[in-house]
Motif scaffolding. Structure first.
Motif, short mmCIF file in Angstrom:
data_model
loop_
_atom_site.label_atom_id
_atom_site.label_comp_id
_atom_site.label_asym_id
_atom_site.label_seq_id
_atom_site.Cartn_x
_atom_site.Cartn_y
_atom_site.Cartn_z
N PRO A 1 61.61 14.17 -31.09
CA PRO A 1 61.85 12.76 -30.78
C PRO A 1 60.56 12.00 -30.51
O PRO A 1 59.52 12.57 -30.20
N ILE A 2 60.65 10.69 -30.63
CA ILE A 2 59.53 9.80 -30.33
C ILE A 2 59.78 9.18 -28.97
O ILE A 2 60.85 8.63 -28.72
N TYR A 3 58.80 9.26 -28.08
CA TYR A 3 58.90 8.70 -26.73
C TYR A 3 57.92 7.56 -26.57
O TYR A 3 56.85 7.56 -27.19
N GLU A 4 58.26 6.63 -25.70
CA GLU A 4 57.38 5.53 -25.36
C GLU A 4 56.80 5.77 -23.97
O GLU A 4 57.51 6.20 -23.07
N PHE A 5 55.52 5.46 -23.83
CA PHE A 5 54.84 5.61 -22.55
C PHE A 5 54.18 4.30 -22.19
O PHE A 5 53.61 3.61 -23.04
N LEU A 6 54.24 3.95 -20.90
CA LEU A 6 53.65 2.72 -20.39
C LEU A 6 52.45 3.07 -19.51
O LEU A 6 52.55 3.91 -18.61
N CYS A 7 51.35 2.42 -19.78
CA CYS A 7 50.18 2.55 -18.91
C CYS A 7 50.41 1.64 -17.72
O CYS A 7 50.57 0.42 -17.89
N GLU A 8 50.43 2.20 -16.53
CA GLU A 8 50.69 1.41 -15.33
C GLU A 8 49.48 0.56 -14.94
O GLU A 8 49.59 -0.35 -14.12
N ALA A 9 48.33 0.82 -15.53
CA ALA A 9 47.13 0.05 -15.20
C ALA A 9 47.01 -1.21 -16.08
O ALA A 9 46.82 -2.30 -15.56
N CYS A 10 47.14 -1.05 -17.40
CA CYS A 10 46.92 -2.20 -18.29
C CYS A 10 48.20 -2.72 -18.94
O CYS A 10 48.19 -3.76 -19.57
N GLY A 11 49.32 -1.98 -18.85
CA GLY A 11 50.58 -2.42 -19.43
C GLY A 11 50.76 -2.09 -20.89
O GLY A 11 51.72 -2.52 -21.52
N ASN A 12 49.85 -1.32 -21.47
CA ASN A 12 49.94 -0.93 -22.87
C ASN A 12 51.11 0.04 -23.08
O ASN A 12 51.30 0.97 -22.30
N VAL A 13 51.90 -0.17 -24.12
CA VAL A 13 53.01 0.73 -24.47
C VAL A 13 52.60 1.53 -25.69
O VAL A 13 52.20 0.97 -26.71
N THR A 14 52.70 2.86 -25.59
CA THR A 14 52.30 3.77 -26.65
C THR A 14 53.48 4.64 -27.05
O THR A 14 54.23 5.09 -26.19
N GLU A 15 53.65 4.88 -28.35
CA GLU A 15 54.67 5.81 -28.84
C GLU A 15 54.01 7.13 -29.17
O GLU A 15 52.92 7.17 -29.72
N GLN A 16 54.73 8.22 -28.85
CA GLN A 16 54.19 9.55 -29.15
C GLN A 16 55.33 10.50 -29.50
O GLN A 16 56.35 10.52 -28.81
N MET A 17 55.15 11.27 -30.56
CA MET A 17 56.13 12.27 -30.95
C MET A 17 55.81 13.56 -30.21
O MET A 17 54.70 14.09 -30.32
N GLN A 18 56.78 14.03 -29.40
CA GLN A 18 56.55 15.25 -28.62
C GLN A 18 57.88 15.85 -28.19
O GLN A 18 58.92 15.24 -28.30
N LYS A 19 57.81 17.08 -27.68
CA LYS A 19 58.98 17.77 -27.17
C LYS A 19 59.40 17.17 -25.83
O LYS A 19 58.61 16.53 -25.16
N VAL A 20 60.64 17.41 -25.45
CA VAL A 20 61.15 16.92 -24.17
C VAL A 20 60.37 17.51 -23.02
O VAL A 20 60.11 16.85 -22.01
N THR A 21 59.96 18.76 -23.15
CA THR A 21 59.28 19.46 -22.06
C THR A 21 57.78 19.17 -21.98
O THR A 21 57.14 19.57 -21.01
N ASP A 22 57.21 18.49 -22.97
CA ASP A 22 55.78 18.17 -22.94
C ASP A 22 55.47 17.14 -21.85
O ASP A 22 56.27 16.24 -21.60
N PRO A 23 54.31 17.26 -21.22
CA PRO A 23 53.93 16.27 -20.20
C PRO A 23 53.53 14.94 -20.86
O PRO A 23 53.23 14.91 -22.06
#
Length: 72
Positions: free
Chosen positions: A2-24
């Motif tokens: 699956p593709i997950y979205e991550f938010l940088c709490e410092a600058c507000g940038n949203v990044t998509e990353q393909m990874q396993k559910v268990t990956d940090p």
């Protein structure tokens, strides 16, 4: 995977990353380098197209009645 979205709490940038559910989450933000990344809960891109249960009356009793009345 699956593709997950991550938010940088410092600058507000949203990044998509393909990874396993268990990956940090990613170690740092690709924009500002901050280590404060949080996983976002977002909409799924999963869609059902074409004939479905309710369109074809497959799951309802009305569908069974319609099939019985249909001539062969």
């Amino acid at each position: 995977m699956p593709i997950y979205e991550f938010l940088c709490e410092a600058c507000g940038n949203v990044t998509e990353q393909m990874q396993k559910v268990t990956d940090p989450p990613p170690a740092k933000c690709p924009e500002c380098g901050s280590k404060r990344m949080a996983k976002l809960v977002s909409r799924s891109a999963f869609q059902l197209k074409g004939g479905g249960w309710y369109k074809d009356l497959y799951a309802s009793s009305a569908g069974a009645d319609a099939k019985k009345k249909k001539p062969d």
